[in-house]
Motif scaffolding. Structure first.
Motif, mmCIF file in Angstrom:
data_model
loop_
_atom_site.group_PDB
_atom_site.id
_atom_site.type_symbol
_atom_site.label_atom_id
_atom_site.label_comp_id
_atom_site.label_asym_id
_atom_site.label_seq_id
_atom_site.Cartn_x
_atom_site.Cartn_y
_atom_site.Cartn_z
ATOM 1 N N VAL A 26 0.807 -1.214 0.000
ATOM 2 C CA VAL A 26 0.000 0.000 0.000
ATOM 3 C C VAL A 26 0.848 1.275 0.000
ATOM 4 C CG1 VAL A 26 -0.251 0.167 2.512
ATOM 5 C CG2 VAL A 26 -2.106 0.954 1.036
ATOM 6 N N ARG A 27 2.059 1.226 0.543
ATOM 7 C CA ARG A 27 2.920 2.409 0.587
ATOM 8 C C ARG A 27 3.903 2.493 -0.577
ATOM 9 N NH1 ARG A 27 4.519 3.250 7.034
ATOM 10 N NH2 ARG A 27 2.589 4.361 7.566
ATOM 11 N N ASN A 28 3.748 1.627 -1.546
ATOM 12 C CA ASN A 28 4.729 1.560 -2.638
ATOM 13 C C ASN A 28 4.113 1.761 -4.013
ATOM 14 O OD1 ASN A 28 5.183 -1.179 -0.684
ATOM 15 N ND2 ASN A 28 6.690 0.474 -0.552
ATOM 16 N N ILE A 29 2.829 1.480 -4.143
ATOM 17 C CA ILE A 29 2.169 1.481 -5.444
ATOM 18 C C ILE A 29 2.235 2.846 -6.114
ATOM 19 C CG2 ILE A 29 -0.077 1.267 -6.557
ATOM 20 C CD1 ILE A 29 -0.664 -0.937 -4.372
ATOM 21 N N ALA A 30 1.850 3.888 -5.381
ATOM 22 C CA ALA A 30 1.800 5.221 -5.993
ATOM 23 C C ALA A 30 3.179 5.689 -6.441
ATOM 24 C CB ALA A 30 1.187 6.220 -5.010
ATOM 25 N N ALA A 31 4.207 5.380 -5.661
ATOM 26 C CA ALA A 31 5.562 5.790 -6.035
ATOM 27 C C ALA A 31 5.995 5.136 -7.340
ATOM 28 C CB ALA A 31 6.541 5.439 -4.919
ATOM 29 N N VAL A 72 18.304 -2.333 3.534
ATOM 30 C CA VAL A 72 17.668 -1.101 4.006
ATOM 31 C C VAL A 72 17.907 -0.982 5.508
ATOM 32 C CG1 VAL A 72 15.531 0.200 4.223
ATOM 33 C CG2 VAL A 72 15.959 -1.184 2.181
ATOM 34 N N SER A 73 18.640 0.021 5.910
ATOM 35 C CA SER A 73 19.056 0.176 7.301
ATOM 36 C C SER A 73 17.859 0.363 8.227
ATOM 37 C CB SER A 73 19.988 1.382 7.443
ATOM 38 O OG SER A 73 21.157 1.210 6.674
ATOM 39 N N GLY A 74 17.948 -0.279 9.395
ATOM 40 C CA GLY A 74 16.995 -0.058 10.468
ATOM 41 C C GLY A 74 15.650 -0.716 10.315
ATOM 42 N N ALA A 75 15.421 -1.423 9.210
ATOM 43 C CA ALA A 75 14.098 -1.984 8.933
ATOM 44 C C ALA A 75 14.064 -3.476 9.190
ATOM 45 C CB ALA A 75 13.688 -1.692 7.494
ATOM 46 N N ALA A 93 9.993 1.067 6.069
ATOM 47 C CA ALA A 93 10.939 2.058 5.546
ATOM 48 C C ALA A 93 10.568 2.363 4.097
ATOM 49 C CB ALA A 93 12.367 1.538 5.650
ATOM 50 N N ALA A 94 9.327 2.806 3.907
ATOM 51 C CA ALA A 94 8.782 2.930 2.553
ATOM 52 C C ALA A 94 9.594 3.868 1.673
ATOM 53 C CB ALA A 94 7.323 3.392 2.621
ATOM 54 N N GLN A 95 10.003 5.006 2.186
ATOM 55 C CA GLN A 95 10.713 5.979 1.345
ATOM 56 C C GLN A 95 12.037 5.414 0.851
ATOM 57 O OE1 GLN A 95 11.217 9.829 3.169
ATOM 58 N NE2 GLN A 95 12.213 10.712 1.384
ATOM 59 N N ALA A 96 12.818 4.823 1.759
ATOM 60 C CA ALA A 96 14.098 4.239 1.360
ATOM 61 C C ALA A 96 13.895 3.042 0.446
ATOM 62 C CB ALA A 96 14.898 3.835 2.599
ATOM 63 N N PHE A 97 12.894 2.234 0.761
ATOM 64 C CA PHE A 97 12.613 1.068 -0.079
ATOM 65 C C PHE A 97 12.193 1.486 -1.483
ATOM 66 C CE2 PHE A 97 9.662 -1.879 -2.024
ATOM 67 C CZ PHE A 97 10.357 -3.067 -1.962
ATOM 68 N N ASN A 98 11.287 2.445 -1.580
ATOM 69 C CA ASN A 98 10.819 2.877 -2.896
ATOM 70 C C ASN A 98 11.963 3.390 -3.749
ATOM 71 O OD1 ASN A 98 8.185 2.213 -2.231
ATOM 72 N ND2 ASN A 98 7.627 4.286 -1.612
ATOM 73 N N ALA A 99 12.854 4.160 -3.141
ATOM 74 C CA ALA A 99 14.004 4.670 -3.894
ATOM 75 C C ALA A 99 14.879 3.522 -4.381
ATOM 76 C CB ALA A 99 14.805 5.630 -3.021
ATOM 77 N N ALA A 100 15.116 2.537 -3.517
ATOM 78 C CA ALA A 100 15.959 1.396 -3.891
ATOM 79 C C ALA A 100 15.302 0.558 -4.974
ATOM 80 C CB ALA A 100 16.249 0.537 -2.664
ATOM 81 N N LEU A 101 13.996 0.337 -4.856
ATOM 82 C CA LEU A 101 13.304 -0.496 -5.842
ATOM 83 C C LEU A 101 13.238 0.201 -7.196
ATOM 84 C CD1 LEU A 101 11.740 -2.995 -6.636
ATOM 85 C CD2 LEU A 101 9.662 -1.926 -5.735
ATOM 86 N N ILE A 102 12.918 1.460 -7.209
ATOM 87 C CA ILE A 102 12.831 2.180 -8.482
ATOM 88 C C ILE A 102 14.193 2.212 -9.174
ATOM 89 C CG2 ILE A 102 12.489 4.481 -9.479
ATOM 90 C CD1 ILE A 102 10.216 4.840 -7.390
ATOM 91 N N GLN A 103 15.263 2.404 -8.418
ATOM 92 C CA GLN A 103 16.593 2.375 -9.004
ATOM 93 C C GLN A 103 16.914 0.992 -9.569
ATOM 94 O OE1 GLN A 103 18.934 5.106 -9.295
ATOM 95 N NE2 GLN A 103 19.619 3.562 -10.770
#
Length: 287
Positions: free
Chosen positions: A58-63, A260-263, A271-281
């Motif tokens: 749910v926190r990754n789809i829109a990104a 992903v650190s700390g997750a 850690a949606a923000q860090a995960f989304n950046a890593a997945l998109i890259q």
């Protein structure tokens, strides 16, 4: 428009309402898919974890949609709104329903699979059986590597409890035991969607995640493979370097590993923000 559950509110609800609900049928078994983004865009298929549904993402789809991807998220057979196939008791029975369903949906752009936990095993077995279905694979917190953590907090049963309040306490305990590293991640949304998910799990006796079923499938996967894990994933606490080494050895086209650190295990939520950046890259590199 997508029928978003009432417990998803505010900006997140608005971000998801432009999705579509799609249904495929294979041998009388219906699988419900959810779609966002332009149909002619490159496609990423997100496979959720055990006792889950599309809500695990749910926190990754829109990104992903906003980055230009078409996002397809099935409720895996036996979970969410999808049927349980006859005789299906574990991950090894799912590939044909997903393959045939994807052919019915016929995405126009190249496809990459991203599998979380049980969905990671599902994706690996899917591409072992149907290597033409995707151009790349990303494993997220996937078990099935034949490596166990020495210290594992056992989950507790809840179905026998008489009140929703008592069940809720067990859900909180299980989320912290398996899914999250930090108590701050266990918010009202996580609890609500987890509760909705586990009540629709019709495959409760799964056992193959404790075997090496994914490790045995990876040598047959003929596409680039990457992995993203939370630093404190409860499945492999203090053993992530071994998991990384095994994947690099087993995969014929290894791409990259990201920690992903700390997750914890449910890294894409915690850690949606860090995960989304890593997945998109990762998806962009593999594309």
């Amino acid at each position: 428009m997508m029928d978003v559950p009432d417990f998803i509110e505010g900006d997140l609800r608005i971000a998801l309402t432009d999705g579509q609900r799609l249904v495929t049928e294979v041998d009388g078994v219906t699988v419900v898919w959810h779609s966002w983004g332009e149909q002619d865009s490159a496609t990423v298929v997100l496979l959720h974890g055990g006792s889950g549904s599309w809500l695990h993402w749910v926190r990754n789809i829109a990104a992903l949609r906003d980055a230009g991807w078409r996002v397809l998220v099935p409720d895996l057979p036996g979970f969410g709104d999808s049927d349980l196939p006859p005789g299906c008791v574990d991950v090894d029975a799912l590939s044909s329903y997903l393959h045939d369903g994807l052919q019915q949906l016929a995405p126009k752009g190249p496809v990459q699979l991203v599998g979380f936990s049980f969905g990671g095993m599902t994706a690996g077995l899917w591409l072992q059986a149907y290597p033409q279905d995707a151009h790349a694979l990303v494993l997220v917190g996937a078990p099935g590597m034949g490596l166990q953590t020495a210290v594992r907090t056992p989950l507790k049963g809840w179905r026998h409890l008489a009140t929703s309040e008592a069940q809720e306490e067990i859900h909180k305990y299980n989320l912290m035991a398996l899914m999250f590293q930090n108590a701050s991640a266990l918010d009202s949304l996580a609890l609500a969607l987890h509760t909705a998910n586990v009540h629709r799990d019709r495959m409760p006796r799964r056992r193959l995640s404790s075997t090496d079923i994914l490790a045995r499938a990876l040598p047959d996967v003929q596409v680039p493979v990457s992995a993203i894990y939370g630093e404190h994933d409860a499945l492999y606490r203090e053993r992530l370097p071994e998991v990384q080494g095994a994947m690099q050895m087993l995969c014929g086209q290894w791409n990259r590993w990201t920690t992903v650190s700390g997750a914890g295990h449910w890294v894409q939520y915690e850690a949606a923000q860090a995960f989304n950046a890593a997945l998109i890259q990762t998806l962009s590199d593999q594309a």
